[in-house]
Structure formats: C-alpha cells, structure tokens
Design a protein around this motif. Structure first.
Motif, PDB file in Angstrom:
ATOM      1  N   THR A  52       0.833  -1.197   0.000  1.00 61.43           N
ATOM      2  CA  THR A  52       0.000   0.000   0.000  1.00 61.43           C
ATOM      3  C   THR A  52       0.870   1.251   0.000  1.00 61.43           C
ATOM      4  O   THR A  52       2.099   1.168   0.019  1.00 61.43           O
ATOM      5  CB  THR A  52      -0.966  -0.004   1.199  1.00 61.43           C
ATOM      6  OG1 THR A  52      -0.203  -0.121   2.409  1.00 61.43           O
ATOM      7  CG2 THR A  52      -1.955  -1.158   1.099  1.00 61.43           C
ATOM      8  N   ALA A  53       0.243   2.404   0.007  1.00 57.63           N
ATOM      9  CA  ALA A  53       0.933   3.693  -0.137  1.00 57.63           C
ATOM     10  C   ALA A  53       1.450   4.204   1.201  1.00 57.63           C
ATOM     11  O   ALA A  53       1.097   5.289   1.656  1.00 57.63           O
ATOM     12  CB  ALA A  53      -0.003   4.706  -0.790  1.00 57.63           C
ATOM     13  N   LEU A  60       0.100   6.012   5.821  1.00 66.94           N
ATOM     14  CA  LEU A  60      -0.354   6.216   4.448  1.00 66.94           C
ATOM     15  C   LEU A  60      -0.064   7.650   4.017  1.00 66.94           C
ATOM     16  O   LEU A  60      -0.251   8.586   4.804  1.00 66.94           O
ATOM     17  CB  LEU A  60      -1.856   5.963   4.334  1.00 66.94           C
ATOM     18  CG  LEU A  60      -2.330   4.528   4.458  1.00 66.94           C
ATOM     19  CD1 LEU A  60      -3.855   4.478   4.433  1.00 66.94           C
ATOM     20  CD2 LEU A  60      -1.749   3.662   3.352  1.00 66.94           C
ATOM     21  N   SER A  63      -5.354   8.792   1.969  1.00 71.04           N
ATOM     22  CA  SER A  63      -6.377   7.823   2.343  1.00 71.04           C
ATOM     23  C   SER A  63      -7.688   8.207   1.676  1.00 71.04           C
ATOM     24  O   SER A  63      -8.036   9.386   1.606  1.00 71.04           O
ATOM     25  CB  SER A  63      -6.551   7.825   3.867  1.00 71.04           C
ATOM     26  OG  SER A  63      -7.524   6.904   4.255  1.00 71.04           O
ATOM     27  N   GLU A  74      -2.763  12.740  -6.993  1.00 69.62           N
ATOM     28  CA  GLU A  74      -2.427  12.117  -5.701  1.00 69.62           C
ATOM     29  C   GLU A  74      -2.439  10.592  -5.817  1.00 69.62           C
ATOM     30  O   GLU A  74      -1.603   9.902  -5.232  1.00 69.62           O
ATOM     31  CB  GLU A  74      -3.398  12.581  -4.615  1.00 69.62           C
ATOM     32  CG  GLU A  74      -3.041  12.110  -3.223  1.00 69.62           C
ATOM     33  CD  GLU A  74      -1.806  12.785  -2.645  1.00 69.62           C
ATOM     34  OE1 GLU A  74      -1.373  12.351  -1.561  1.00 69.62           O
ATOM     35  OE2 GLU A  74      -1.266  13.724  -3.250  1.00 69.62           O
ATOM     36  N   CYS A  78       0.552   7.920  -5.052  1.00 64.71           N
ATOM     37  CA  CYS A  78       0.368   6.720  -4.232  1.00 64.71           C
ATOM     38  C   CYS A  78       0.848   5.468  -4.969  1.00 64.71           C
ATOM     39  O   CYS A  78       1.512   4.606  -4.381  1.00 64.71           O
ATOM     40  CB  CYS A  78      -1.097   6.559  -3.837  1.00 64.71           C
ATOM     41  SG  CYS A  78      -1.673   7.767  -2.639  1.00 64.71           S
ATOM     42  N   GLN A  81       4.585   5.313  -4.863  1.00 64.63           N
ATOM     43  CA  GLN A  81       5.073   4.893  -3.540  1.00 64.63           C
ATOM     44  C   GLN A  81       4.842   3.406  -3.319  1.00 64.63           C
ATOM     45  O   GLN A  81       5.707   2.709  -2.795  1.00 64.63           O
ATOM     46  CB  GLN A  81       4.402   5.703  -2.428  1.00 64.63           C
ATOM     47  CG  GLN A  81       4.922   5.372  -1.041  1.00 64.63           C
ATOM     48  CD  GLN A  81       6.390   5.725  -0.879  1.00 64.63           C
ATOM     49  OE1 GLN A  81       6.793   6.847  -1.159  1.00 64.63           O
ATOM     50  NE2 GLN A  81       7.200   4.767  -0.438  1.00 64.63           N
ATOM     51  N   CYS A  82       3.680   2.903  -3.704  1.00 61.46           N
ATOM     52  CA  CYS A  82       3.409   1.461  -3.582  1.00 61.46           C
ATOM     53  C   CYS A  82       4.462   0.655  -4.332  1.00 61.46           C
ATOM     54  O   CYS A  82       4.949  -0.370  -3.834  1.00 61.46           O
ATOM     55  CB  CYS A  82       2.036   1.122  -4.158  1.00 61.46           C
ATOM     56  SG  CYS A  82       0.626   1.756  -3.262  1.00 61.46           S
ATOM     57  N   SER A 155      -5.955   2.685   2.068  1.00 70.10           N
ATOM     58  CA  SER A 155      -5.024   3.099   1.021  1.00 70.10           C
ATOM     59  C   SER A 155      -5.780   3.263  -0.299  1.00 70.10           C
ATOM     60  O   SER A 155      -6.614   2.432  -0.643  1.00 70.10           O
ATOM     61  CB  SER A 155      -3.918   2.048   0.843  1.00 70.10           C
ATOM     62  OG  SER A 155      -2.991   2.470  -0.141  1.00 70.10           O
TER      63      SER A 155
END
Length: 166
Positions: A52-53, A60, A63, A74, A78, A81-82, A155
């Motif tokens: 998850t992010a 997180l 969210s 955004e 995410c 990042q994941c 997430s």
C-alpha cells in the motif's frame, strides 16, 4: 511522473542505486505479518505481496477513494510509492535488484469512486516507476489495473508484482 535524476543517470546507476535515489525518504522494508510473507517464490518466479501507499513515517501518504477524496495526481503519487515499497520488499528478499531478469506482471488495485474510470492512468505511474528503477528491458511487463471498492487501511492504491529472477 518520471524522476529526472534517475532518468538522466540511468546508464551509470544500478537498479539498487536508482531505488535508493528514488527513496530519498522512503520507508524501510514493510514488516511481515506472521502468516503472510513479503514475497513468495516458485522456481525462478518471485511474487510480491501487495504493498500500500505507506510513506517514510510508516503512515499512508493519502487515504480514501480515487475520484472522491483523492484526485488523479495524488493517486499516481500513491501508485509510485506502492511500487517503491514492492521493490524494497523484493530487494530485501533477494539482496540486489540486479538479480531480476524480467518483470512478468504488475497488478495495480485502485480504490475507486463508482464514477472513476481512469484506473489505467493511476497504474501508469507504477509502470513508470518500474521502468525508471529497473530500466526498459527488465521493467517492461504485462499489467492489470483494477478498480475496487476499498483497500486495506484505506489506502487508495495497492500494487503487487511478479518477477523472474536470473
């Protein structure tokens, strides 16, 4: 969402160095839950658990559902990042990303508002991250982008991948 510093130095940097550069403030490898490993192996295939992010602080970075509380920009952040989290988990398992011969498949789950239909654009950021870190020869892959109602801990995005090891 290319990382210019990675793109310009791709030819002289190893995948491990590119990951370290991309993670200037990334989290440590995510912790394993007792009954779920960060990765699984079968022969030369290595499959990551979904990531998850989660950012450097262990929380997180966003969210909610994409198309409602989270906008496309955004959501792409995410997904990036994941993907870094997936690569970090894989690196912690195999020691060096240089051991990856190919990215076989990438699956990107997007917690989506029912009206949101651009899951593929969110998944593009995960693809771009893999290409930036692993390079086009190793990072190119088959992919699925799947809209879901909700993901663990709220997430907006979860990413998993399958790699072939050399």
């Amino acid at each position: 969402m290319r990382c210019p510093s990675l793109h310009n130095r791709r030819s002289v940097m190893t995948p491990d160095a590119r990951l370290a550069s991309a993670q200037t403030s990334g989290p440590p490898p995510p912790g394993e839950r007792p009954h779920i490993a960060l990765t699984g192996r079968s022969g030369s295939l290595l499959v990551s658990s979904g990531q998850t992010a989660v950012g450097a602080d262990g929380r997180l970075i966003a969210s909610g559902r994409v198309g409602a509380q989270i906008d496309l920009t955004e959501a792409r952040r995410c997904a990036w990042q994941c993907t870094l989290n997936v690569l970090t988990a894989v690196q912690s398992e195999i020691g060096s990303l240089d051991r990856i011969a190919a990215t076989v498949r990438l699956t990107v789950y997007v917690a989506s508002d029912p009206a949101f239909t651009d899951q593929h654009l969110v998944a593009d950021a995960a693809t771009e991250c893999l290409l930036d870190v692993l390079g086009p020869k190793v990072g190119r892959h088959a992919r699925a982008a799947i809209g879901v109602a909700v993901l663990p801990t709220g997430s907006p995005v979860e990413v998993e991948a399958t790699f072939e090891l050399a």
